[in-house]
Structures are given as structure tokens and as C-alpha cells.
Scaffold this active site. Structure first.
Site, short mmCIF file in Angstrom:
data_model
loop_
_atom_site.label_atom_id
_atom_site.label_comp_id
_atom_site.label_asym_id
_atom_site.label_seq_id
_atom_site.Cartn_x
_atom_site.Cartn_y
_atom_site.Cartn_z
N ASN A 86 0.87 -1.18 0.00
CA ASN A 86 0.00 0.00 0.00
C ASN A 86 0.90 1.22 0.00
OD1 ASN A 86 -2.34 -1.61 0.20
ND2 ASN A 86 -2.05 -1.77 2.43
N HIS A 99 6.81 -1.88 3.02
CA HIS A 99 6.52 -3.26 3.40
C HIS A 99 5.61 -3.90 2.37
CE1 HIS A 99 3.60 -0.57 5.34
NE2 HIS A 99 2.69 -1.53 5.20
P1 5GP Z 1 -0.26 -0.78 5.95
O1 5GP Z 1 -1.59 -0.40 6.54
O2 5GP Z 1 0.76 0.34 6.15
O3 5GP Z 1 -0.31 -1.26 4.54
O4 5GP Z 1 0.24 -2.03 6.76
C1 5GP Z 1 0.76 -1.91 8.05
C2 5GP Z 1 0.57 -3.26 8.72
O5 5GP Z 1 1.38 -3.27 9.85
C3 5GP Z 1 -0.86 -3.52 9.17
O6 5GP Z 1 -1.35 -4.70 8.53
C4 5GP Z 1 -0.74 -3.68 10.68
O7 5GP Z 1 -1.56 -4.70 11.19
C5 5GP Z 1 0.74 -4.00 10.85
N1 5GP Z 1 1.30 -3.55 12.11
C6 5GP Z 1 1.14 -2.32 12.67
N2 5GP Z 1 1.82 -2.26 13.83
C7 5GP Z 1 2.41 -3.48 13.99
C8 5GP Z 1 3.23 -4.02 15.03
O8 5GP Z 1 3.56 -3.38 16.02
N3 5GP Z 1 3.64 -5.31 14.87
C9 5GP Z 1 3.30 -6.05 13.77
N4 5GP Z 1 3.77 -7.32 13.72
N5 5GP Z 1 2.52 -5.57 12.79
C10 5GP Z 1 2.07 -4.29 12.90
#
Ligand code: 5GP
Ligand code: ZN
Length: 113
Positions: A86, A99
Site C-alpha cells: 500500500n 513493506h
Molecule cells: P499498511 O496499513 O501500512 O499497509 O500495513 C501496516 C501493517 O502493519 C498492518 O497490517 C498492521 O496490522 C501491521 N502492524 C502495525 N503495527 C504493527 C506491530 O507493532 N507489529 C506487527 N507485527 N505488525 C504491525
């Protein structure tokens, strides 16, 4: 980067379930899994997202995809998984450290919402 949660995970300053790591990349379980297999593949290097990558990151980006395929196989989902990043708030990016989400273990719909 000091305030980046993924940099802190990579540095093991906050706990996570790391499933793979090498000199350039780390893969760990998403804390809020959206599928039976939901891993995040990140570069050790802090870069805000795909659009923040430059020509110097080309090999790194390729490596991250190779790592994704490898951890998918180890997780037993090589026959069907999705790799997605994303980029930007409107696309759902909430953590500004590049990521790739690796999702598998269930039937995935298309197009995503
Ligand atoms: P985005 O929303 O930026 O595409 O994805 C971020 C991802 O990071 C989300 O799916 C969320 O669940 C994950 N995430 C956020 N904080 C943490 C954390 O402290 N530990 C882990 N393992 N995942 C996290
Ligand atoms: Zn970071």
C-alpha cells in the site's frame, strides 16, 4: 528512523514474530492478520514506501520479492498467495516504512476494496 515502528521491530526494540531475516530484509507476522498467513516483508533500510525508492533500491526491491516467494513456500502457501504494498494514505498505508503484505491460506477476492 527513531519513531518508525518497523525500524523498532527490525532492531528488536519491540517484540514481533520474525520468520526470516538476512542482511537486507526481515519478514514477520502481521499483528492483525487478515488471512491465515499474513506476513510483512520489509527492508532493513528505512524507506517510506515504494514511491520513495530510487534507482539505488532496484536490487533491494528485487530481493524483497525473492524473500516473499521463499517465505511463502516455507509457510506452505506457494500455490496461492498475494503480495501487495500500500503506497500512500488513500491506498491504506498506515506505516511509513516500505513493506509488502504476503497474504495466503484462504481464497482471496479480486479486485481488493
Ligand atoms: P499498511 O496499513 O501500512 O499497509 O500495513 C501496516 C501493517 O502493519 C498492518 O497490517 C498492521 O496490522 C501491521 N502492524 C502495525 N503495527 C504493527 C506491530 O507493532 N507489529 C506487527 N507485527 N505488525 C504491525
Ligand atoms: Zn523504518
Amino acid at each position: 528512523m527513531a519513531d518508525c515502528i518497523f525500524c523498532k521491530i527490525i532492531a528488536r526494540q519491540i517484540p514481533s514474530q520474525i520468520v526470516y531475516e538476512d542482511e537486507q530484509a526481515v519478514a514477520f507476522k502481521d499483528v492483525s492478520p487478515q488471512a491465515p498467513t499474513h506476513l510483512l516483508i520489509v527492508p532493513r533500510k528505512h524507506v517510506a514506501g515504494l514511491s520513495a525508492c530510487g534507482d539505488e533500491d532496484q536490487a533491494l526491491l528485487g530481493h524483497l520479492q525473492r524473500v516473499a516467494a521463499s517465505v511463502a513456500a516455507k509457510a506452505g502457501v506457494a500455490s496461492g498467495y498475494r503480495l501487495v504494498t500500500n503506497n500512500g494514505r488513500s491506498a491504506g498505508q498506515s506505516v511509513d516504512h516500505l513493506h509488502y503484505h504476503l497474504l495466503g491460506g484462504r481464497s482471496l477476492q479480486w479486485p481488493p476494496g
